[in-house]
Scaffold this motif. Structure first.
Motif, PDB file in Angstrom:
ATOM      1  N   TYR A   1       0.867  -1.342  -0.188  1.00  0.00           N
ATOM      2  CA  TYR A   1      -0.120   0.146  -0.228  1.00  0.00           C
ATOM      3  C   TYR A   1       0.952   1.177   0.054  1.00  0.00           C
ATOM      4  O   TYR A   1       1.981   1.170   0.301  1.00  0.00           O
ATOM      5  N   PRO A   2       0.221   2.388  -0.577  1.00  0.00           N
ATOM      6  CA  PRO A   2       1.213   3.590  -0.677  1.00  0.00           C
ATOM      7  C   PRO A   2       1.416   4.277   0.481  1.00  0.00           C
ATOM      8  O   PRO A   2       0.543   4.311   1.574  1.00  0.00           O
ATOM      9  N   ASN A   3       2.244   5.181   0.658  1.00  0.00           N
ATOM     10  CA  ASN A   3       2.634   6.018   1.802  1.00  0.00           C
ATOM     11  C   ASN A   3       2.028   7.426   1.628  1.00  0.00           C
ATOM     12  O   ASN A   3       1.535   8.031   2.385  1.00  0.00           O
ATOM     13  N   PHE A   4       2.332   7.920   0.269  1.00  0.00           N
ATOM     14  CA  PHE A   4       1.748   9.437   0.302  1.00  0.00           C
ATOM     15  C   PHE A   4       0.449   9.326  -0.727  1.00  0.00           C
ATOM     16  O   PHE A   4       0.486   8.468  -1.650  1.00  0.00           O
ATOM     17  N   GLN A   5      -0.496  10.320  -0.511  1.00  0.00           N
ATOM     18  CA  GLN A   5      -1.682  10.247  -1.344  1.00  0.00           C
ATOM     19  C   GLN A   5      -1.349  10.949  -2.611  1.00  0.00           C
ATOM     20  O   GLN A   5      -2.154  10.893  -3.714  1.00  0.00           O
TER      21      GLN A   5
END
Ligand SMILES: [Zn+2]
Length: 765
Positions: free
Chosen positions: A139-143
């Motif tokens: 899953y990603p860290n930044f949006q």
């Protein structure tokens, strides 16, 4: 939430997966590998249950176009199955490859990310493709994971923009910042104002070569183009299918010459000016009167119908206040609204637009200049002049996207190879991009909450084609993808290995014209007590470094046509004859098509110790003090790493000649590139001392570029030169920089940059 993720993880540990090097970029949170392969048969069967339609189309097309793998889609397919899950971190997915592939995802976007990761896991050749058995959790860290594209300076067709978006999606970027308007061209059809594209989309000439080239020449070709509203909708829909949000940028109040060429009544003077064919910053900007703001609201009304994005970018950068200072209408707005000055007027302007966008349910984002004169209540900041704008915004509890020039400007040079195609300047190699962290050091969790993410910008003054655009973007974009996706990114060497082992092939499959800068042989210059030491590191056995010519200089151990290869080192001694000598080197490298030619000046000051009392700016610090005496003369147009750049009003350093000598003369070169706000200094004071206790000060000299024979011999185009004729060991140089950029220049009234390199001292025993 965390519990369900953990459970998934534990059940796979029992099947003997072990941690391995991930072929996936950006690197997933968990990558574990097991013994064995799953071959990918032609007629690969995909279970259509739980597979979103647009992702099915994407996957089927990629498999057939890129790998010639035919697929069969049915409700009973078993090679690849999908399952939707809940209670996960945002955009979570997992991939399990055993005898079949199982993708579990939480959102459609994460299903798309999973499919992209899966594509990167395909190994082998045509007719014998396979997956290694593995388990991925991610899953990603930044949006906000963004790339920007300027289509004003150079225009890119709908097909080219789609390809740019397509490549972005392979590396899980999710925001495409489309810079649609600027001085040199308006690129979006606005039905209410047809002249914006009839007139504003076309310029009659374009400057040749670099902005700072002298003399400046122009190609007299009509240049331009624009997107119809139908085409814009097509691009937005295309990006949407790849889970990429398109954020449009409509520049105001500055960078508006193209719009004002079409509708001069919205400027302060009303004067008819052409769409410029020169880069830079212009004084003609939108007037702050009501009619101009209403015009922009009309434009935005049409923009909002085309772009469903939460954020709308309104520029806000580099708006000189020259016209506003003397415009009766602007001054009236200042008076009537009780504003203090023109900075507050800019803030008022942006606030009007902010209120308008907010009333339409959207959010305003602008470059960090929108902080000046007070930040509008709902505005988010895109920090480009460093991290400070983003830090300030977050401290005021506003959202920010970090895009600092030091790490995120992909229009900068990426290697020191002299064959690099002309770029704007600056030096941002891939290692620097990799070291980027959007969260400033010392930020608390509450402050970090306001940092949405980061973005790289591709300004296209020197990027005229798609081929060049890809060259500047890749592989630096892969490094940025790591920065924005991974909570804990692997060390650079591990990333490089993944890139070399898997992604060179992957990018080739998509015919990406990536840069080979990582694989160029390298020449590194070190300080030596007698001068300089050159270290040559070949990237392959065929690479070599060779002296081609030199002027009359006999004290070097290095003779013409002698080669050095692999990890050789050579010594270049300071010249003993008190002269400046030119050495020309040739570097041949298997990975760069043409040999590179380097010129070094061997002079009596090379490698001397220097104490930098004033520190250069972080992004322009070169190799520190050595840069001043490394024999590499700062060139115009600048390449970003051969100069020391300062944004201070004074520069001070002390050179140590290591013993008492008779100092005859000093030469110190400066860069004049006013388009980049870089100016020659005002004056310079030289002082001499034997023990650094008492200093003998020479008279302060105004800066005047020397035309002397020595300046010419040194290849210095803009050098300060002064006779000294004093005995001593230490020379102190105090440079008084210009305090303000003079009127009529880009950035007038602001603090200019001062760039200096190289320092030459002539002296005798
Ligand atoms: Zn005005």
């Amino acid at each position: 939430m965390k519990k369900s993720v953990l459970l998934l993880f534990i059940c796979w540990i029992t099947v003997c997966f072990s941690f391995g090097q991930s072929p996936i970029i950006p690197s997933p949170v968990v990558y574990k590998i097991a013994v064995g392969k799953m071959s990918i048969a032609n007629h690969f069967s995909i279970n259509s249950e739980n597979l979103p339609a647009e992702i099915k189309d994407f996957l089927v097309q990629k498999l057939v176009d890129t790998y010639s793998i035919q697929t069969v889609i049915s409700a009973s397919g078993s090679d690849l199955t999908f399952k939707k899950i809940t209670n996960t971190p945002p955009d979570f997915y997992s991939i399990t490859i055993n005898d079949g592939v199982l993708i579990q995802y939480s959102t459609s976007a994460s299903c798309f990310y999973a499919v992209n990761s899966l594509l990167q896991l395909i190994e082998g050749e045509k007719d014998s493709y396979y997956f290694s058995k593995a388990f991925v959790q991610d899953y990603p860290n930044f949006q906000w994971r963004g790339l920007h594209l300027d289509v004003s300076r150079h225009f890119f067709s709908v097909e080219e923009v789609k390809r740019f978006i397509d490549l972005m999606s392979l590396y899980k970027f999710n925001t495409f910042h489309w810079h649609l308007t600027d001085d040199q061209g308006w690129r979006i059809e606005i039905k209410k104002y047809p002249k914006l594209t009839e007139i504003g989309a076309w310029r009659d000439s374009t400057v040749n070569g670099h902005y700072s080239a002298s003399p400046r020449t122009y190609s007299a070709e009509r240049y331009g183009g624009f997107y119809t509203q139908e085409q814009i909708k097509e691009v937005v829909a295309y990006a949407n299918k790849k889970f990429i949000t398109v954020v449009p940028e409509i520049e105001m109040p500055g960078h508006s010459r193209a719009a004002l060429a079409a509708y001069p009544q919205y400027s302060c003077t009303g004067k008819q000016l052409e769409v410029p064919g020169l880069w830079g910053v212009f004084e003609e900007i939108f007037c702050a009167k009501e009619e101009s703001i209403d015009f922009l609201k009309d434009v935005l009304t049409e923009v909002l119908t085309l772009f469903p994005s939460e954020y709308i970018h309104i520029g806000g950068d580099e708006a000189p206040k020259t016209r506003w200072n003397t415009c009766p209408r602007c001054q009236k707005v200042i008076r009537e609204n009780g504003l203090k000055d023109e900075h507050e007027l800019q803030s008022y302007f942006i606030q009007e637009i902010d209120e308008f966008l907010t009333s339409k349910g959207r959010k305003l984002i602008g470059w960090d200049e929108i902080l000046e004169g007070g930040l509008s209540p709902n505005a988010a900041v895109m920090s480009w002049r460093g991290f400070e704008g983003g830090i300030e915004a977050a401290k005021q509890k506003h959202f920010a996207v970090m895009s600092p020039g030091s790490h995120c400007y992909f229009d900068h040079y990426q290697s020191k190879n002299p064959n690099e195609p002309t770029a704007i300047g600056g030096f941002t190699p891939i290692e620097k991009v990799y070291a980027f962290n959007p969260i400033p050091p010392g930020f608390s969790e509450q402050q970090a909450f306001f940092i949405l993410g980061g973005q790289a910008n591709l300004w296209t003054e020197y990027i005229p084609t798609m081929t060049q655009l890809e060259y500047m973007t890749y592989p630096r974009a892969l490094a940025l993808a790591q920065v924005l996706w991974c909570k804990q990114k692997p060390p650079f060497e591990a990333f490089k290995k993944s890139f070399v082992d898997y992604h060179l092939t992957y990018l080739k499959r998509y015919n990406v014209n990536y840069s080979n800068a990582l694989f160029y042989s390298q020449l590194t210059i070190f300080k030596n007590k007698n001068g300089l030491k050159l270290n040559f590191k070949g990237a392959s056995k065929e690479d070599a470094f060779q002296l081609e010519t030199r002027t009359n200089e006999k004290n070097s151990q290095f003779s013409e046509n002698s080669y050095i290869t692999e990890n050789d080192t050579i010594l270049l001694k300071r010249s003993k004859d008190n002269q400046i000598h030119t050495f020309n080197f040739k570097l041949t490298s298997k990975n760069s098509p043409d040999p590179a030619h380097f010129e070094l000046k061997i002079h009596p000051a090379i490698g001397l110790p220097i104490e930098l009392i004033t520190k250069p700016a972080e992004q322009y610090k070169g190799d520190g003090a050595l840069t001043l005496v490394d024999g590499v003369i700062g060139v115009t147009p600048w390449k970003g790493n051969e100069w020391l750049g300062y944004d201070t009003t004074q520069i001070e350093f002390i050179v140590d000649l290591t013993r008492k000598v008779k100092i005859e003369e000093i030469l110190l070169n400066f860069l004049q590139d006013d388009g980049s706000w870089i100016h020659s200094p005002e004056s310079i004071q030289i002082s001499v001392s034997t023990k650094k206790k008492k200093w003998r000060n020479l008279q302060i000299q105004q800066f005047i570029a020397s035309q002397s024979a020595n300046a010419k011999k040194a290849g210095m185009k803009n050098a300060f030169e002064q006779n000294i004729n004093l005995k001593g060991r230490f020379v102190k140089v105090k440079v008084n920089c210009l305090k303000y950029i003079p009127d009529g220049y880009a950035g007038e009234g602001k603090t200019p940059w001062t760039f200096t390199d190289e320092l030459i001292l002539l002296y005798k025993e």
